[in-house]
Design a protein around this motif. Sequence first.
Motif, PDB file in Angstrom:
ATOM      1  N   VAL A 178      29.558  53.366   2.216  1.00 35.42           N
ATOM      2  CA  VAL A 178      30.267  53.603   0.952  1.00 35.42           C
ATOM      3  C   VAL A 178      29.589  54.715   0.154  1.00 35.42           C
ATOM      4  CG1 VAL A 178      30.864  52.586  -1.284  1.00 35.42           C
ATOM      5  CG2 VAL A 178      31.266  51.298   0.821  1.00 35.42           C
ATOM      6  N   ALA A 179      28.264  54.740   0.142  1.00 35.91           N
ATOM      7  CA  ALA A 179      27.543  55.779  -0.585  1.00 35.91           C
ATOM      8  C   ALA A 179      27.850  57.157  -0.006  1.00 35.91           C
ATOM      9  CB  ALA A 179      26.037  55.510  -0.539  1.00 35.91           C
ATOM     10  N   CYS A 180      27.853  57.274   1.317  1.00 39.91           N
ATOM     11  CA  CYS A 180      28.181  58.552   1.953  1.00 39.91           C
ATOM     12  C   CYS A 180      29.621  58.960   1.648  1.00 39.91           C
ATOM     13  CB  CYS A 180      27.981  58.457   3.460  1.00 39.91           C
ATOM     14  SG  CYS A 180      26.257  58.352   3.982  1.00 39.91           S
ATOM     15  N   ALA A 181      30.542  58.014   1.704  1.00 42.34           N
ATOM     16  CA  ALA A 181      31.943  58.308   1.416  1.00 42.34           C
ATOM     17  C   ALA A 181      32.110  58.759  -0.040  1.00 42.34           C
ATOM     18  CB  ALA A 181      32.804  57.091   1.703  1.00 42.34           C
ATOM     19  N   SER A 182      31.339  58.179  -0.945  1.00 45.19           N
ATOM     20  CA  SER A 182      31.417  58.559  -2.370  1.00 45.19           C
ATOM     21  C   SER A 182      31.109  60.033  -2.556  1.00 45.19           C
ATOM     22  CB  SER A 182      30.442  57.716  -3.197  1.00 45.19           C
ATOM     23  OG  SER A 182      30.747  56.341  -3.114  1.00 45.19           O
ATOM     24  N   VAL A 183      30.082  60.511  -1.849  1.00 46.87           N
ATOM     25  CA  VAL A 183      29.691  61.912  -1.953  1.00 46.87           C
ATOM     26  C   VAL A 183      30.732  62.818  -1.307  1.00 46.87           C
ATOM     27  CG1 VAL A 183      27.963  63.600  -1.218  1.00 46.87           C
ATOM     28  CG2 VAL A 183      27.239  61.383  -2.075  1.00 46.87           C
ATOM     29  N   CYS A 184      31.312  62.365  -0.189  1.00 42.90           N
ATOM     30  CA  CYS A 184      32.307  63.173   0.517  1.00 42.90           C
ATOM     31  C   CYS A 184      33.605  63.293  -0.276  1.00 42.90           C
ATOM     32  CB  CYS A 184      32.609  62.564   1.882  1.00 42.90           C
ATOM     33  SG  CYS A 184      31.228  62.636   3.042  1.00 42.90           S
ATOM     34  N   LEU A 185      33.967  62.247  -1.009  1.00 47.56           N
ATOM     35  CA  LEU A 185      35.260  62.203  -1.682  1.00 47.56           C
ATOM     36  C   LEU A 185      35.231  62.760  -3.106  1.00 47.56           C
ATOM     37  CD1 LEU A 185      36.358  58.617  -0.558  1.00 47.56           C
ATOM     38  CD2 LEU A 185      37.389  60.774   0.192  1.00 47.56           C
ATOM     39  N   GLU A 233      43.119  53.867  10.584  1.00 51.63           N
ATOM     40  CA  GLU A 233      42.919  52.673   9.756  1.00 51.63           C
ATOM     41  C   GLU A 233      41.522  52.654   9.162  1.00 51.63           C
ATOM     42  OE1 GLU A 233      42.793  47.787   9.943  1.00 51.63           O
ATOM     43  OE2 GLU A 233      42.987  48.947  11.790  1.00 51.63           O
ATOM     44  N   PHE A 234      40.526  53.039   9.955  1.00 56.68           N
ATOM     45  CA  PHE A 234      39.152  53.078   9.458  1.00 56.68           C
ATOM     46  C   PHE A 234      39.044  54.026   8.272  1.00 56.68           C
ATOM     47  CE2 PHE A 234      35.185  55.502   9.391  1.00 56.68           C
ATOM     48  CZ  PHE A 234      34.293  54.491   9.082  1.00 56.68           C
ATOM     49  N   GLU A 235      39.562  55.243   8.429  1.00 57.51           N
ATOM     50  CA  GLU A 235      39.474  56.221   7.352  1.00 57.51           C
ATOM     51  C   GLU A 235      40.213  55.734   6.110  1.00 57.51           C
ATOM     52  OE1 GLU A 235      40.668  60.866   6.354  1.00 57.51           O
ATOM     53  OE2 GLU A 235      41.574  59.820   8.045  1.00 57.51           O
ATOM     54  N   LYS A 236      41.423  55.204   6.295  1.00 56.77           N
ATOM     55  CA  LYS A 236      42.238  54.750   5.156  1.00 56.77           C
ATOM     56  C   LYS A 236      41.551  53.635   4.387  1.00 56.77           C
ATOM     57  CE  LYS A 236      45.903  52.173   5.794  1.00 56.77           C
ATOM     58  NZ  LYS A 236      47.265  51.707   6.189  1.00 56.77           N
ATOM     59  N   GLU A 237      41.010  52.647   5.097  1.00 59.16           N
ATOM     60  CA  GLU A 237      40.367  51.514   4.429  1.00 59.16           C
ATOM     61  C   GLU A 237      39.057  51.930   3.751  1.00 59.16           C
ATOM     62  OE1 GLU A 237      41.343  48.627   3.731  1.00 59.16           O
ATOM     63  OE2 GLU A 237      42.957  48.112   5.107  1.00 59.16           O
ATOM     64  N   LEU A 238      38.303  52.822   4.396  1.00 57.16           N
ATOM     65  CA  LEU A 238      37.047  53.279   3.803  1.00 57.16           C
ATOM     66  C   LEU A 238      37.311  54.052   2.515  1.00 57.16           C
ATOM     67  CD1 LEU A 238      34.025  53.759   3.736  1.00 57.16           C
ATOM     68  CD2 LEU A 238      34.336  55.667   5.334  1.00 57.16           C
ATOM     69  N   VAL A 239      38.290  54.952   2.540  1.00 63.12           N
ATOM     70  CA  VAL A 239      38.632  55.726   1.341  1.00 63.12           C
ATOM     71  C   VAL A 239      39.120  54.795   0.244  1.00 63.12           C
ATOM     72  CG1 VAL A 239      40.247  57.422   0.397  1.00 63.12           C
ATOM     73  CG2 VAL A 239      39.112  57.862   2.587  1.00 63.12           C
ATOM     74  N   ARG A 240      39.988  53.850   0.608  1.00 57.45           N
ATOM     75  CA  ARG A 240      40.518  52.898  -0.376  1.00 57.45           C
ATOM     76  C   ARG A 240      39.391  52.092  -1.012  1.00 57.45           C
ATOM     77  NH1 ARG A 240      41.407  47.554  -0.414  1.00 57.45           N
ATOM     78  NH2 ARG A 240      43.040  46.759  -1.812  1.00 57.45           N
ATOM     79  N   THR A 241      38.511  51.530  -0.191  1.00 57.37           N
ATOM     80  CA  THR A 241      37.417  50.693  -0.685  1.00 57.37           C
ATOM     81  C   THR A 241      36.478  51.482  -1.596  1.00 57.37           C
ATOM     82  OG1 THR A 241      37.471  49.213   1.230  1.00 57.37           O
ATOM     83  CG2 THR A 241      35.386  49.380   0.042  1.00 57.37           C
ATOM     84  N   THR A 242      36.085  52.663  -1.150  1.00 58.21           N
ATOM     85  CA  THR A 242      35.172  53.489  -1.938  1.00 58.21           C
ATOM     86  C   THR A 242      35.771  53.828  -3.291  1.00 58.21           C
ATOM     87  OG1 THR A 242      34.238  54.440   0.085  1.00 58.21           O
ATOM     88  CG2 THR A 242      33.877  55.650  -1.966  1.00 58.21           C
ATOM     89  N   ASN A 243      37.021  54.230  -3.302  1.00 62.67           N
ATOM     90  CA  ASN A 243      37.676  54.593  -4.565  1.00 62.67           C
ATOM     91  C   ASN A 243      37.831  53.396  -5.494  1.00 62.67           C
ATOM     92  OD1 ASN A 243      37.934  57.347  -4.104  1.00 62.67           O
ATOM     93  ND2 ASN A 243      39.888  57.140  -3.057  1.00 62.67           N
ATOM     94  N   THR A 253      23.470  46.216   4.068  1.00 59.27           N
ATOM     95  CA  THR A 253      22.818  47.528   4.030  1.00 59.27           C
ATOM     96  C   THR A 253      23.703  48.585   4.681  1.00 59.27           C
ATOM     97  OG1 THR A 253      20.664  46.430   4.150  1.00 59.27           O
ATOM     98  CG2 THR A 253      20.714  48.790   4.639  1.00 59.27           C
ATOM     99  N   PHE A 254      24.290  48.249   5.799  1.00 55.74           N
ATOM    100  CA  PHE A 254      25.205  49.149   6.502  1.00 55.74           C
ATOM    101  C   PHE A 254      26.398  49.508   5.618  1.00 55.74           C
ATOM    102  CE2 PHE A 254      29.119  49.456   9.024  1.00 55.74           C
ATOM    103  CZ  PHE A 254      28.828  50.534   9.849  1.00 55.74           C
ATOM    104  N   ASN A 255      27.009  48.508   5.001  1.00 52.27           N
ATOM    105  CA  ASN A 255      28.172  48.749   4.141  1.00 52.27           C
ATOM    106  C   ASN A 255      27.813  49.672   2.980  1.00 52.27           C
ATOM    107  OD1 ASN A 255      29.607  47.025   5.792  1.00 52.27           O
ATOM    108  ND2 ASN A 255      29.464  45.271   4.403  1.00 52.27           N
ATOM    109  N   ASN A 279      26.521  61.885   9.039  1.00 54.64           N
ATOM    110  CA  ASN A 279      27.293  62.830   9.845  1.00 54.64           C
ATOM    111  C   ASN A 279      28.651  62.259  10.233  1.00 54.64           C
ATOM    112  OD1 ASN A 279      24.271  63.075  10.322  1.00 54.64           O
ATOM    113  ND2 ASN A 279      24.958  65.040  11.113  1.00 54.64           N
ATOM    114  N   PHE A 280      28.658  60.973  10.618  1.00 53.13           N
ATOM    115  CA  PHE A 280      29.917  60.365  11.049  1.00 53.13           C
ATOM    116  C   PHE A 280      30.896  60.261   9.888  1.00 53.13           C
ATOM    117  CE2 PHE A 280      32.871  56.966  11.855  1.00 53.13           C
ATOM    118  CZ  PHE A 280      33.250  57.193  13.171  1.00 53.13           C
ATOM    119  N   VAL A 281      30.425  59.821   8.727  1.00 47.63           N
ATOM    120  CA  VAL A 281      31.319  59.666   7.578  1.00 47.63           C
ATOM    121  C   VAL A 281      31.841  61.028   7.125  1.00 47.63           C
ATOM    122  CG1 VAL A 281      31.488  58.923   5.169  1.00 47.63           C
ATOM    123  CG2 VAL A 281      30.268  57.506   6.832  1.00 47.63           C
ATOM    124  N   GLU A 282      30.983  62.029   7.091  1.00 55.33           N
ATOM    125  CA  GLU A 282      31.426  63.372   6.712  1.00 55.33           C
ATOM    126  C   GLU A 282      32.523  63.870   7.648  1.00 55.33           C
ATOM    127  OE1 GLU A 282      27.846  65.679   6.800  1.00 55.33           O
ATOM    128  OE2 GLU A 282      27.445  65.393   4.659  1.00 55.33           O
TER     129      GLU A 282
END
Length: 283
Positions: free
Chosen positions: A21-28, A263-273, A15-17, A247-250
């Motif tokens: 990812v959903a928040c990152a999708s909207v941000c990116l 590293e957190f930002e890079k991996e999150l962006v990579r995974t979401t994309n 659920t956390f993941n 708020n944190f992901v934004e």
Amino acid sequence: MKIAFWSEQKGAGTTFNLAVVACASVCLHPLSVAVVSGGYYDEKLEQKFFGCPRNVSKISEITADYGQETVLAAETQEFFLSSGLACLLRKERIEDLTETVVKANMREVVKDRMYCLPANAGREYEWWYRDYKFVRMGRVLDAVESYFDVVFIDCGSRKDDYAKKVLEEADICVLNILQEADSIGEFYRSPPKFKGQNFFLLGKYFSNALYNRENLQRIYRMEENRLGAIPYNAQLHAAEQMGRITNFVEHSVGSGLREKDIEFEKELVRTTNLILKMAGLVV
């Protein structure tokens, strides 16, 4: 487009993941996103964005605006406002599930971009016997899908018939796994077979551990574009406890983070994309 998150293992942070990812999708990307639970009753997803779940509000008179309904409680003879999934499940026809009605019964996470469908106020069994063929639940999910670019569905580690149906019909199945040697090998060698494509996601990820992304790709000959990771981040998990993941992901994505958070930002962006590319939503 339906993307289901699921794990065979409890405690994999499914659920956390999904929420991250959903928040990152909207941000990116300029996408409209809905997040829903893969069951009739589950408040965990809603709590990731809002903290404590919204209470059903008692009202003194009937208001049926935007499809919300009032339900008479026989014990107290008082009216309660039925909203969220509870209200949508009561609609008898697909024509009743208009965009206005559906969105009015969801909670806005990011203005005009991302919505969460609140859990049913009643327990699972209260709907299970009435909707044993999942007709009503399927109708609601189809309606939600028609009004958003992508629907992320949280199946947790559920193994009930409805969760299986969601996984069988999803376009993408994100299989959440823990970074542990005793379980990860079997999960890779014999992944569940679903209609959609499978994507593997490591939660609470540490790049300096033995079973990191690079070693897993080498050991199991896993395609690089089918394996993602969300690094452990203490601040993010603190934000989760307060219902402030959004708020944190934004703040994190593309905001020039400190060196320890790069590293957190890079991996999150990579995974979401990678997930969105697999779904055909981005190039």
